[in-house]
Design a protein around this motif. Structure first.
Motif, PDB file in Angstrom:
ATOM      1  N   ARG A  25       0.835  -1.218   0.000  1.00 43.33           N
ATOM      2  CA  ARG A  25       0.000   0.000   0.000  1.00 43.33           C
ATOM      3  C   ARG A  25       0.862   1.258   0.000  1.00 43.33           C
ATOM      4  NH1 ARG A  25      -2.728  -3.051   3.668  1.00 43.33           N
ATOM      5  NH2 ARG A  25      -1.888  -1.877   5.443  1.00 43.33           N
ATOM      6  N   GLU A  26       1.889   1.268   0.837  1.00 46.43           N
ATOM      7  CA  GLU A  26       2.756   2.445   0.926  1.00 46.43           C
ATOM      8  C   GLU A  26       3.472   2.702  -0.400  1.00 46.43           C
ATOM      9  OE1 GLU A  26       5.298   1.675   4.278  1.00 46.43           O
ATOM     10  OE2 GLU A  26       3.689   2.054   5.726  1.00 46.43           O
ATOM     11  N   LEU A  27       3.910   1.654  -1.067  1.00 43.67           N
ATOM     12  CA  LEU A  27       4.575   1.827  -2.365  1.00 43.67           C
ATOM     13  C   LEU A  27       3.614   2.408  -3.403  1.00 43.67           C
ATOM     14  CD1 LEU A  27       6.701  -1.433  -2.435  1.00 43.67           C
ATOM     15  CD2 LEU A  27       7.595   0.896  -2.598  1.00 43.67           C
ATOM     16  N   LYS A  28       2.350   2.025  -3.318  1.00 46.32           N
ATOM     17  CA  LYS A  28       1.346   2.537  -4.252  1.00 46.32           C
ATOM     18  C   LYS A  28       0.982   3.983  -3.921  1.00 46.32           C
ATOM     19  CE  LYS A  28      -3.320   1.715  -5.871  1.00 46.32           C
ATOM     20  NZ  LYS A  28      -4.583   1.826  -5.179  1.00 46.32           N
ATOM     21  N   ASP A  29       0.792   4.259  -2.629  1.00 47.30           N
ATOM     22  CA  ASP A  29       0.296   5.570  -2.210  1.00 47.30           C
ATOM     23  C   ASP A  29       1.376   6.647  -2.123  1.00 47.30           C
ATOM     24  OD1 ASP A  29      -2.167   4.333  -2.006  1.00 47.30           O
ATOM     25  OD2 ASP A  29      -2.096   4.142   0.184  1.00 47.30           O
ATOM     26  N   THR A  30       2.573   6.273  -1.698  1.00 50.07           N
ATOM     27  CA  THR A  30       3.642   7.261  -1.487  1.00 50.07           C
ATOM     28  C   THR A  30       4.978   6.748  -2.021  1.00 50.07           C
ATOM     29  OG1 THR A  30       4.023   6.373   0.733  1.00 50.07           O
ATOM     30  CG2 THR A  30       2.527   8.259   0.570  1.00 50.07           C
ATOM     31  N   PRO A  31       5.073   6.576  -3.336  1.00 46.01           N
ATOM     32  CA  PRO A  31       6.297   5.992  -3.895  1.00 46.01           C
ATOM     33  C   PRO A  31       7.558   6.825  -3.639  1.00 46.01           C
ATOM     34  CG  PRO A  31       4.863   6.797  -5.656  1.00 46.01           C
ATOM     35  CD  PRO A  31       4.086   6.894  -4.368  1.00 46.01           C
ATOM     36  N   GLU A  32       7.441   8.150  -3.672  1.00 48.38           N
ATOM     37  CA  GLU A  32       8.625   8.990  -3.432  1.00 48.38           C
ATOM     38  C   GLU A  32       9.129   8.845  -2.001  1.00 48.38           C
ATOM     39  OE1 GLU A  32      10.978  10.837  -5.022  1.00 48.38           O
ATOM     40  OE2 GLU A  32      10.080   9.883  -6.770  1.00 48.38           O
ATOM     41  N   ALA A  33       8.208   8.810  -1.056  1.00 44.62           N
ATOM     42  CA  ALA A  33       8.607   8.649   0.349  1.00 44.62           C
ATOM     43  C   ALA A  33       9.269   7.280   0.552  1.00 44.62           C
ATOM     44  CB  ALA A  33       7.396   8.792   1.268  1.00 44.62           C
ATOM     45  N   THR A  39      16.567   4.830   0.274  1.00 44.14           N
ATOM     46  CA  THR A  39      17.845   5.553   0.172  1.00 44.14           C
ATOM     47  C   THR A  39      18.466   5.716   1.552  1.00 44.14           C
ATOM     48  OG1 THR A  39      17.083   6.742  -1.791  1.00 44.14           O
ATOM     49  CG2 THR A  39      18.930   7.708  -0.592  1.00 44.14           C
ATOM     50  N   ARG A  40      17.664   6.130   2.533  1.00 40.41           N
ATOM     51  CA  ARG A  40      18.160   6.312   3.918  1.00 40.41           C
ATOM     52  C   ARG A  40      18.699   4.994   4.496  1.00 40.41           C
ATOM     53  NH1 ARG A  40      20.085  10.104   3.879  1.00 40.41           N
ATOM     54  NH2 ARG A  40      19.035  11.422   2.448  1.00 40.41           N
ATOM     55  N   ILE A  41      18.050   3.898   4.160  1.00 39.66           N
ATOM     56  CA  ILE A  41      18.521   2.589   4.641  1.00 39.66           C
ATOM     57  C   ILE A  41      19.929   2.326   4.112  1.00 39.66           C
ATOM     58  CG2 ILE A  41      18.182   0.088   4.406  1.00 39.66           C
ATOM     59  CD1 ILE A  41      15.116   0.691   4.506  1.00 39.66           C
ATOM     60  N   TYR A  42      20.141   2.596   2.827  1.00 37.03           N
ATOM     61  CA  TYR A  42      21.448   2.331   2.226  1.00 37.03           C
ATOM     62  C   TYR A  42      22.513   3.304   2.711  1.00 37.03           C
ATOM     63  CZ  TYR A  42      18.674  -0.750  -0.692  1.00 37.03           C
ATOM     64  OH  TYR A  42      17.821  -1.729  -1.117  1.00 37.03           O
ATOM     65  N   VAL A  43      22.127   4.540   2.969  1.00 37.55           N
ATOM     66  CA  VAL A  43      23.071   5.497   3.562  1.00 37.55           C
ATOM     67  C   VAL A  43      23.464   4.994   4.950  1.00 37.55           C
ATOM     68  CG1 VAL A  43      23.319   7.836   4.495  1.00 37.55           C
ATOM     69  CG2 VAL A  43      22.339   7.498   2.209  1.00 37.55           C
ATOM     70  N   GLY A  44      22.499   4.521   5.694  1.00 38.54           N
ATOM     71  CA  GLY A  44      22.763   3.982   7.025  1.00 38.54           C
ATOM     72  C   GLY A  44      23.677   2.768   7.011  1.00 38.54           C
ATOM     73  N   ARG A  45      23.702   2.071   5.898  1.00 38.94           N
ATOM     74  CA  ARG A  45      24.579   0.901   5.760  1.00 38.94           C
ATOM     75  C   ARG A  45      25.958   1.263   5.210  1.00 38.94           C
ATOM     76  NH1 ARG A  45      20.330  -3.561   3.421  1.00 38.94           N
ATOM     77  NH2 ARG A  45      19.068  -3.669   5.321  1.00 38.94           N
ATOM     78  N   GLY A  46      26.165   2.573   4.930  1.00 38.33           N
ATOM     79  CA  GLY A  46      27.502   2.994   4.564  1.00 38.33           C
ATOM     80  C   GLY A  46      27.695   3.535   3.166  1.00 38.33           C
TER      81      GLY A  46
END
Length: 170
Positions: A25-33, A39-46
């Motif tokens: 649902r979130e991917l359908k409703d708010t794809p940019e978010a 992106t934040r997850i991957y930044v957090g991983r380095g």
């Protein structure tokens, strides 16, 4: 044991499916978010910001739900719970494990049955706990101690319940 395992793993599967439905649902409703979240997850991983965004975009284009399930929720096909498989493994291991005390009980004198069955059961639990940990790639001692501790606790609780109701062995 098998029924408990089935119920437990089924509950885990239900929770995973609910998480995936919410993510869909979130991917359908708010794809940019959702892209920003990945992106934040991957930044957090380095990864640096630009590379993290490129990775997030490419993975989203290929399989957005798969990327979010794996990297945000920690759910992937290789670790998805399988209730029936867990129940069958539990039933088989419980049955095999129950054979050890039964054999011992059949072989020892009645006067010593409680002590010898308890001791050999704890020894078997220790060996099986260590073996299971080894097969799983974990520390043998830690696995043996954990299984032995919880087995001893279960034995003590069972004995306490028996004493409470006036049922004792030996």
């Amino acid at each position: 044991m098998a029924a408990g395992e089935y119920v437990s793993v089924s509950s885990q599967t239900d929770a995973e499916q609910a998480d995936i439905a919410r993510e869909t649902r979130e991917l359908k409703d708010t794809p940019e978010a959702e892209l920003e979240e990945l992106t934040r997850i991957y930044v957090g991983r380095g990864l640096d910001e630009d590379l993290a965004r490129q990775v997030a975009i490419q993975l989203t284009e290929k399989d957005a739900l798969g990327a979010h399930s794996r990297d945000e929720l920690g759910i992937s096909e290789t670790v998805t719970a399988h209730p029936m498989q867990a129940a069958l493994v539990s039933a088989a291991t419980f049955a095999v494990g129950a054979v050890i005390p039964l054999i011992i009980a059949a072989l020892v004198p009645a006067a010593q049955i409680t002590l010898i069955v308890a001791a050999t059961t704890l020894l078997a639990l220790s060996v099986l706990g260590g073996l299971g940990a080894s097969v799983g790639g974990a520390g043998i001692i830690k696995g043996a101690v954990r299984v032995t501790f919880w087995g001893a606790l279960a034995m003590a609780a069972t004995a306490a319940v028996g004493m409470f109701f006036g049922v004792t062995v030996g």
